[in-house]
Motif scaffolding. Structure first.
Motif, PDB file in Angstrom:
ATOM      1  N   LEU A  66      11.950   6.799   6.830  1.00 38.00           N
ATOM      2  CA  LEU A  66      10.746   6.131   6.334  1.00 38.00           C
ATOM      3  C   LEU A  66      10.289   5.114   7.373  1.00 38.00           C
ATOM      4  O   LEU A  66      11.073   4.276   7.805  1.00 38.00           O
ATOM      5  CB  LEU A  66      11.066   5.420   5.020  1.00 38.00           C
ATOM      6  N   GLN A  67       9.061   5.203   7.814  1.00 43.47           N
ATOM      7  CA  GLN A  67       8.564   4.323   8.858  1.00 43.47           C
ATOM      8  C   GLN A  67       7.835   3.128   8.260  1.00 43.47           C
ATOM      9  O   GLN A  67       6.908   3.283   7.465  1.00 43.47           O
ATOM     10  CB  GLN A  67       7.630   5.077   9.803  1.00 43.47           C
ATOM     11  N   VAL A  72       2.141   1.395  10.648  1.00 46.20           N
ATOM     12  CA  VAL A  72       2.335   2.354   9.562  1.00 46.20           C
ATOM     13  C   VAL A  72       3.303   1.768   8.546  1.00 46.20           C
ATOM     14  O   VAL A  72       4.329   1.206   8.912  1.00 46.20           O
ATOM     15  CB  VAL A  72       2.928   3.679  10.109  1.00 46.20           C
ATOM     16  N   GLN A  74       4.940   3.534   5.308  1.00 47.58           N
ATOM     17  CA  GLN A  74       5.003   4.714   4.452  1.00 47.58           C
ATOM     18  C   GLN A  74       5.372   4.382   3.010  1.00 47.58           C
ATOM     19  O   GLN A  74       5.217   5.227   2.137  1.00 47.58           O
ATOM     20  CB  GLN A  74       5.965   5.739   5.048  1.00 47.58           C
ATOM     21  N   ALA A  77       2.428   4.764   0.660  1.00 51.29           N
ATOM     22  CA  ALA A  77       1.958   6.100   0.290  1.00 51.29           C
ATOM     23  C   ALA A  77       2.269   6.398  -1.173  1.00 51.29           C
ATOM     24  O   ALA A  77       1.568   7.186  -1.809  1.00 51.29           O
ATOM     25  CB  ALA A  77       2.609   7.149   1.191  1.00 51.29           C
TER      26      ALA A  77
END
Length: 142
Positions: A66-67, A72, A74, A77
């Motif tokens: 998971l970044q 970014v 994530q 999301a």
């Protein structure tokens, strides 16, 4: 006589300083005494109960790969307002949209952007350092 005494004391002080312990300037120079244990994290375990007031919720799923970087995140999301309606993931609380002065933002507050600073993944490992921590629930039960 005083000159000689001052000279001798200065020489002894210099000698003592030269023989003192050598201090390293970097933590990277120190040896790791216990190798960290990397284990497979728990799969989705549902909500994990907190152990003290105002504890950030623990991450009940794997975050491997998971970044979360300055460009970014994530986590958002699934956990941002709109995606959480579809994914069923826990929605970001209102506190994550405010700054220190109470100003409310339309999107996540920059100071709350790096989720993994507070929210940590759990796994079952033996602790490197033993402790006698008791949760609030354990303390209240006594």
């Amino acid at each position: 006589m005083r000159k000689y005494l001052a000279l001798i004391l200065a020489a002894m002080t210099g000698l003592a300083m030269a023989e003192g312990p050598k201090l390293s300037g970097s933590i990277d120079d120190t040896a790791e005494s216990v190798a960290p244990g990397f284990h497979n994290p728990q799969k989705d375990v549902g909500n994990i109960p907190t152990t003290f007031p105002f504890q950030p919720p623990l991450v009940p799923h794997s975050i491997r790969g998971l970044q979360v970087s300055k460009n970014v995140n994530q986590c958002l999301a699934c956990h941002a307002v709109e995606p959480s309606k579809v994914t069923g993931a826990t929605r970001l609380p209102p506190s994550h949209f405010m700054d220190r002065d109470g100003k409310v933002y339309e999107n996540e507050s920059p100071r709350r952007y790096f989720c993994l600073q507070c929210h940590v993944q759990q796994t079952s490992v033996n602790p490197i350092v033993q402790n006698k921590f008791e949760s609030v629930r354990q303390t209240q039960g006594k």
